[in-house]
Design an enzyme around this catalytic site. Structure first.
Site, short mmCIF file in Angstrom:
data_model
loop_
_atom_site.label_atom_id
_atom_site.label_comp_id
_atom_site.label_asym_id
_atom_site.label_seq_id
_atom_site.Cartn_x
_atom_site.Cartn_y
_atom_site.Cartn_z
N TYR A 11 -2.92 -1.28 10.40
CA TYR A 11 -3.05 -2.04 9.15
C TYR A 11 -1.88 -1.69 8.21
O TYR A 11 -1.19 -2.57 7.70
CB TYR A 11 -4.39 -1.74 8.46
CG TYR A 11 -4.29 -1.87 6.97
CD1 TYR A 11 -4.14 -3.12 6.38
CD2 TYR A 11 -4.26 -0.74 6.15
CE1 TYR A 11 -3.96 -3.25 5.01
CE2 TYR A 11 -4.09 -0.86 4.79
CZ TYR A 11 -3.94 -2.10 4.22
OH TYR A 11 -3.75 -2.22 2.87
N HIS A 12 -1.66 -0.39 8.00
CA HIS A 12 -0.58 0.02 7.09
C HIS A 12 0.78 -0.44 7.63
O HIS A 12 1.68 -0.79 6.88
CB HIS A 12 -0.59 1.54 6.89
CG HIS A 12 -1.75 2.05 6.09
ND1 HIS A 12 -2.90 2.55 6.65
CD2 HIS A 12 -1.95 2.13 4.75
CE1 HIS A 12 -3.75 2.94 5.70
NE2 HIS A 12 -3.20 2.69 4.54
N LYS B 49 1.59 -3.87 6.70
CA LYS B 49 2.06 -3.96 5.31
C LYS B 49 3.56 -3.63 5.21
O LYS B 49 4.27 -4.19 4.38
CB LYS B 49 1.28 -2.99 4.42
CG LYS B 49 -0.18 -3.34 4.26
CD LYS B 49 -0.34 -4.55 3.35
CE LYS B 49 -1.67 -4.56 2.66
NZ LYS B 49 -1.85 -5.68 1.74
N SER C 248 -1.46 3.84 10.30
CA SER C 248 -2.42 2.95 10.98
C SER C 248 -1.70 1.63 11.23
O SER C 248 -0.65 1.35 10.63
CB SER C 248 -3.67 2.70 10.13
OG SER C 248 -3.46 1.63 9.22
N THR D 145 0.83 -1.20 0.00
CA THR D 145 0.00 0.00 0.00
C THR D 145 0.87 1.26 0.00
O THR D 145 1.93 1.29 0.62
CB THR D 145 -0.95 0.01 1.22
OG1 THR D 145 -1.57 1.29 1.31
CG2 THR D 145 -0.25 -0.28 2.52
N1 USQ Z 1 -11.49 10.02 4.18
C1 USQ Z 1 -12.40 11.06 4.37
N2 USQ Z 1 -13.72 10.74 4.47
C2 USQ Z 1 -14.18 9.45 4.39
C3 USQ Z 1 -13.25 8.41 4.18
C4 USQ Z 1 -11.91 8.73 4.09
O1 USQ Z 1 -12.03 12.23 4.45
O2 USQ Z 1 -15.39 9.24 4.49
C5 USQ Z 1 -10.05 10.33 4.03
C6 USQ Z 1 -9.17 9.62 5.06
O3 USQ Z 1 -9.04 10.35 6.24
C7 USQ Z 1 -7.88 9.46 4.27
C8 USQ Z 1 -8.33 9.30 2.82
O4 USQ Z 1 -9.65 9.83 2.78
O5 USQ Z 1 -7.11 10.60 4.37
C9 USQ Z 1 -8.35 7.88 2.31
O6 USQ Z 1 -9.11 7.11 3.20
P1 USQ Z 1 -9.74 5.68 2.77
O7 USQ Z 1 -10.60 5.24 3.93
O8 USQ Z 1 -10.34 5.74 1.42
O9 USQ Z 1 -8.42 4.79 2.62
P2 USQ Z 1 -7.37 4.21 3.67
O10 USQ Z 1 -7.91 4.12 5.05
O11 USQ Z 1 -6.12 4.99 3.50
O12 USQ Z 1 -7.18 2.72 3.15
C10 USQ Z 1 -7.53 2.33 1.80
C11 USQ Z 1 -7.73 0.82 1.79
C12 USQ Z 1 -6.43 0.12 2.11
C13 USQ Z 1 -5.35 0.63 1.17
C14 USQ Z 1 -5.23 2.13 1.24
C15 USQ Z 1 -4.25 2.72 0.25
O13 USQ Z 1 -8.75 0.44 2.72
O14 USQ Z 1 -6.59 -1.29 2.00
O15 USQ Z 1 -4.11 0.04 1.50
O16 USQ Z 1 -6.51 2.70 0.93
S1 USQ Z 1 -3.43 4.14 0.87
O17 USQ Z 1 -4.44 5.07 1.40
O18 USQ Z 1 -2.69 4.75 -0.21
O19 USQ Z 1 -2.58 3.70 1.93
#
Ligand code: USQ
Length: 395
Positions: free
Chosen positions: A195-196, A199, A193, A158
Site C-alpha cells: 500500500y505504502h 503511494k 508495505s 503518507t
Molecule cells: N501497530 C501496533 N498494534 C496495532 C496496530 C498497529 O503495534 O494494533 C503498529 C504498527 O505495527 C505500526 C504502527 O502501529 O508500526 C502504525 O500502524 P497503523 O496500523 O496505525 O498504521 P499503518 O499501517 O502505518 O497505516 C495507517 C493508515 C494509512 C496511512 C498510514 C500513515 O492505514 O492509510 O497512510 O497510517 S503512516 O503510518 O505514517 O505511513
C-alpha cells in the site's frame, strides 16, 4: 464560490472533508464507489456503527443545513468515470441542481485503498491495491492534463513513503551534494508495505505531471489519523464518519481505545518502539483546507508532512492505559509477535513545520481528547466484535 471535487468522498476522511468545505461556502462534489464499505464486508472487518449511504448522508446534510453536496457513485479507476467531471458529461446520482457544476478549482484525491495489511493479505489484494491506486491517480492526472490544467490537485500521500531512515526526514525534498555539485530531489522513499509503495508511485506520477505538463500539485504526507468527531459531524449522529477498529482498516489509536473499552489487551506489535507521526482527524481537514487556500504555481509541486506529533507504539499504549484506568476500565497491555516487517527500534525525526506556517493550529493527543474518544466508543461498545480485532496478517 470555488468548486472542490472530493474523490473518495465516502471514506473516513472524505466525508468529513466534504461537510467541512460545504459548511464554508464551497461548491462540493463527492465521488466514490463504496470500496471501503464493500471491502469491510468482503474481509469481515469491524465498523463501530452502521453509516447511511453517501446519498443518504448528502440528503441529511441538506436537511440540516440547506447546503448541497453533489454525489456521484462510480469507480474512478475507470477513465470515463473520472473524465466526466471535466468534460461536462457528469451524471450526478444526487444533487439539488443537476446541471454541471463546472470545472473544479481543486480536486482532493483520497480515492485509494488505504490499508497496509489489506495490501498484503494475498496476491489478489496486493494486485487490487497497486492497480486501483495507480489507475485512479493516472486517470486524474490525464483528466486534469486534457481538460483543466489550472486545477489544483491535493493528493493524500503518507509518511510511510519515507519509511524510517537513519537521517532526519525533510518535507518532501532533499538537497544533495555529490562530487562537488548540488541538486534537489524527492526525499528518498522506501516503504514497508505494498500500500505504502503504491503511494510512492503516485507521488512519482504526480511529479511527472508537474514537470512535463506544468500541473499544480500538493502532496500531503500524512501519518496515522485518529478520532472521529469534527465540528460538522457533531451536528447529528448520522453524519459521523466510518470508524474501523479491526486489524485491516483500523489505525492504532482508534484500535487501542476500542480494545481498552472491552478489556481486550492492547495489541502492541513486537517491541513497540515503532515511532510514527500522528494527527487528529480535525487537523487532517484543517491541513487540507490550508493547502487548498495556498495552491502551488503552475509547474510546482508542494509537499507537506501532515503530522502534529510523534509517538512510539509503547507510548500510545501507556497513554491509553492511563486514560482508560482513570475512566474505570481495566486496561492491560500485551506485546504480541510482530507479523509486519518493520523496524521496532529506529531513529525518527521528521520535519513538519510547513502546514503550521500556513496557519494550522494542532489539536494534540491529550488525556482529555483521548478521554472523549473513549466516551464515543463506549456508547457503541455493544457492537464491538472481539474476533475481528486481531487476525494476524503476515507480511
Ligand atoms: N501497530 C501496533 N498494534 C496495532 C496496530 C498497529 O503495534 O494494533 C503498529 C504498527 O505495527 C505500526 C504502527 O502501529 O508500526 C502504525 O500502524 P497503523 O496500523 O496505525 O498504521 P499503518 O499501517 O502505518 O497505516 C495507517 C493508515 C494509512 C496511512 C498510514 C500513515 O492505514 O492509510 O497512510 O497510517 S503512516 O503510518 O505514517 O505511513
Amino acid at each position: 464560490m470555488s468548486h472542490v471535487l472530493i474523490l473518495g468522498g465516502d471514506g473516513y476522511l472524505g466525508w468529513p472533508t466534504a461537510m467541512y468545505f460545504s459548511a464554508r461556502g464551497y461548491k462540493v462534489t463527492v465521488a466514490d464507489n463504496y470500496f471501503r464499505r464493500n471491502a469491510c464486508t468482503e474481509v469481515d472487518t469491524g465498523m463501530l456503527y452502521p453509516i447511511p449511504t453517501l446519498i443518504e448522508r448528502a440528503k441529511i446534510w441538506h436537511e440540516l443545513t440547506g447546503l448541497e453536496i453533489k454525489v456521484v457513485i462510480g469507480d474512478l479507476s475507470n477513465p470515463e468515470v473520472m473524465r466526466q467531471f471535466f468534460d461536462g458529461r457528469v451524471q450526478y446520482q444526487w444533487a439539488i441542481n443537476f446541471n454541471f457544476t463546472g470545472l473544479p478549482e481543486t480536486v482532493i484525491h483520497y480515492a485509494e485503498q488505504p490499508s497496509a495489511p489489506y495490501s498484503l493479505l494475498d496476491y489478489k489484494h496486493a494486485d487490487f491495491t497497486v492497480m486501483n491506486n495507480l489507475r485512479v491517480t493516472n486517470n486524474l492526472l490525464w483528466a486534469v492534463r486534457d481538460f483543466s490544467r489550472d486545477t489544483h490537485i491535493i493528493k493524500l500521500g503518507t509518511m510511510g513513503e519515507y519509511g524510517t531512515p537513519n537521517i532526519d526526514i525533510e518535507e518532501g525534498w532533499l538537497e544533495v551534494e555529490h562530487k562537488g555539485r548540488r541538486d534537489k530531489f524527492l526525499f528518498p522513499r522506501q516503504a514497508s508495505s505494498l500500500y505504502h509503495t503504491s503511494k510512492i508511485m503516485d507521488t512519482d506520477l504526480m511529479w511527472f505531471g508537474v514537470r512535463i505538463w506544468d500541473l499544480r500539485v500538493t502532496d500531503l504526507m500524512q501519518g496515522p489519523v485518529y478520532g472521529v468527531s469534527t465540528e460538522e459531524s457533531l451536528m447529528d449522529a448520522r453524519l459521523k464518519t466510518i470508524f474501523n477498529y479491526d486489524e485491516i482498516f483500523g489505525t492504532i489509536i482508534n484500535r487501542f481505545v476500542v480494545q481498552a473499552v472491552i478489556g481486550y489487551p492492547l495489541t502492541v506489535y513486537g517491541g513497540g518502539g515503532q515511532t510514527r507521526g500522528y494527527i487528529n482527524i480535525r487537523d487532517t481537514i484543517q491541513c487540507v483546507h490550508a493547502a487548498e487556500k495556498c495552491p502551488p504555481q503552475k509547474g510546482e509541486m508542494k509537499i507537506f508532512n501532515q503530522i502534529m506529533e510523534t509517538f512510539s507504539v509503547n507510548q500510545l499504549a501507556e497513554l491509553t492505559k492511563k486514560v482508560g484506568d482513570q475512566l474505570g476500565y481495566d486496561v492491560r497491555i500485551k506485546s504480541i509477535s510482530n507479523l509486519r516487517k518493520e523496524s521496532e527500534s529506529h531513529y525518527y525525526n521528521p520535519q513538519y513545520h510547513g502546514l503550521k506556517k500556513l496557519g494550522v493550529v494542532p489539536n494534540l493527543l491529550t488525556e482529555e481528547s483521548l478521554g472523549s474518544l473513549f466516551q464515543m466508543v463506549d456508547k457503541y461498545s455493544a457492537n464491538i466484535r472481539r474476533e475481528v480485532i486481531y487476525r494476524g496478517v503476515s507480511w
